[in-house]
Design an enzyme around this catalytic site. Structure first.
Site, PDB file in Angstrom:
ATOM      1  N   SER A   1      -5.726  -4.601   0.295  1.00  0.00           N
ATOM      2  CA  SER A   1      -5.696  -3.544  -0.703  1.00  0.00           C
ATOM      3  C   SER A   1      -4.743  -3.918  -1.973  1.00  0.00           C
ATOM      4  CB  SER A   1      -5.213  -2.470   0.025  1.00  0.00           C
ATOM      5  OG  SER A   1      -5.331  -1.241  -0.766  1.00  0.00           O
TER       6      SER A   1
ATOM      7  N   TYR B   1       1.446   2.000   5.444  1.00  0.00           N
ATOM      8  CA  TYR B   1       0.111   1.200   5.049  1.00  0.00           C
ATOM      9  C   TYR B   1       0.126   0.116   3.889  1.00  0.00           C
ATOM     10  CZ  TYR B   1      -4.616   0.595   3.356  1.00  0.00           C
ATOM     11  OH  TYR B   1      -5.755  -0.011   2.746  1.00  0.00           O
TER      12      TYR B   1
END
Length: 256
Positions: free
Chosen positions: A139, A152
């Site tokens: 990501s 995360y």
């Protein structure tokens, strides 16, 4: 001979679309996720449209020994996994000191440990036959720190780093490793992470477009693939020179 791709987290979102993209290129599939009904539906969709075979494995990859058992089963059947696509993962928006610690540990286990284990299990096959590609779905979160999604963002930073290191180790072979770093994507992830109504997801990309970009990057052996040019400029050219506190505040506001 159809080249087989193994995709984790294939029941929805980017993983599901990557399965479709690979099938469109004439490749067989092994699709893995917890939701068997969604995987069977995917299998039926793909096999009705393309002359490929889809193998369904409904497993929770967080179960002890799951990765090893999947690997051993595939090896026993003599299936050569040409493409390993580590897509399974999840996030969650909350202050680090308030977030459920077990939830955080599960996130680390899936986003980091499972991805590492799957890569370690299947990479030797690729090196031995001097052929294969790994696509790790990371990501843009892996390129900066992320207040409100501290764990995360940290897990995705690990994925970006690991992927490039592996790529460096196999650079003298025909094996490649790519980190796909999309920005916000319109998938179930946003709802699961409580991010649907944030500025971050106002202009989310389609999972299909991200899957196509990621698949192409994998096939071309790119090191890191960011799905939007504007994001690439911001993260690779501007963010490194921004004052750290300013950058942290910007990321936090986007997620509030």
């Amino acid at each position: 001979m159809a080249k087989t791709a193994l995709i984790t987290g294939a029941s929805s979102g980017i993983g599901r679309d990557l399965a479709h993209v690979h099938a469109e290129h004439g490749g067989d599939l092994i699709v893995i996720a917890r939701r068997e009904d969604a995987l069977i539906e995917l299998k039926e969709e793909i096999e009705s449209r393309h002359e490929v075979s889809v193998r369904v494995i409904a497993r929770d990859l967080l179960e002890t020994g799951a990765c090893q058992e999947i690997h051993d089963e595939i090896k026993k059947e003599g299936i050569n996994v040409e493409y390993l696509i580590n897509n399974a993962g999840f996030g969650g928006r909350e202050y680090f000191y308030e977030q459920d610690p077990e939830y955080q540990m599960d996130m680390i286990d899936l986003n980091v440990k499972v991805l590492t284990k799957m890569s370690r299990l299947f990479l030797p096959w690729m090196v031995e036959r001097n052929s294969g590609r790994i696509l790790n779905v990371a990501s843009t979160a892996g390129l900066i720190p992320g207040p409100l999604q501290a764990v995360y963002f940290a897990t995705k930073a690990y994925v970006v780093s690991l992927s490039q290191a592996i790529a460096g180790e196999v650079m003298d072979t025909e094996v490649t490793c790519t980190a796909l770093c999309p920005g916000a994507v319109a998938t179930e992830f946003a709802a699961h992470a409580d991010l649907e109504n944030t500025d971050l997801f106002k202009k989310a990309a389609s999972s299909r477009s991200v899957a196509e970009i990621g698949y192409k990057a994998m096939m071309e052996g790119e090191l890191v693939s960011i799905n939007e040019f504007g994001l690439k400029v911001q993260l690779e050219w501007l963010a490194p020179f921004a004052p750290r506190k300013l950058l942290l505040n910007m990321v936090k506001k986007m997620q509030e």
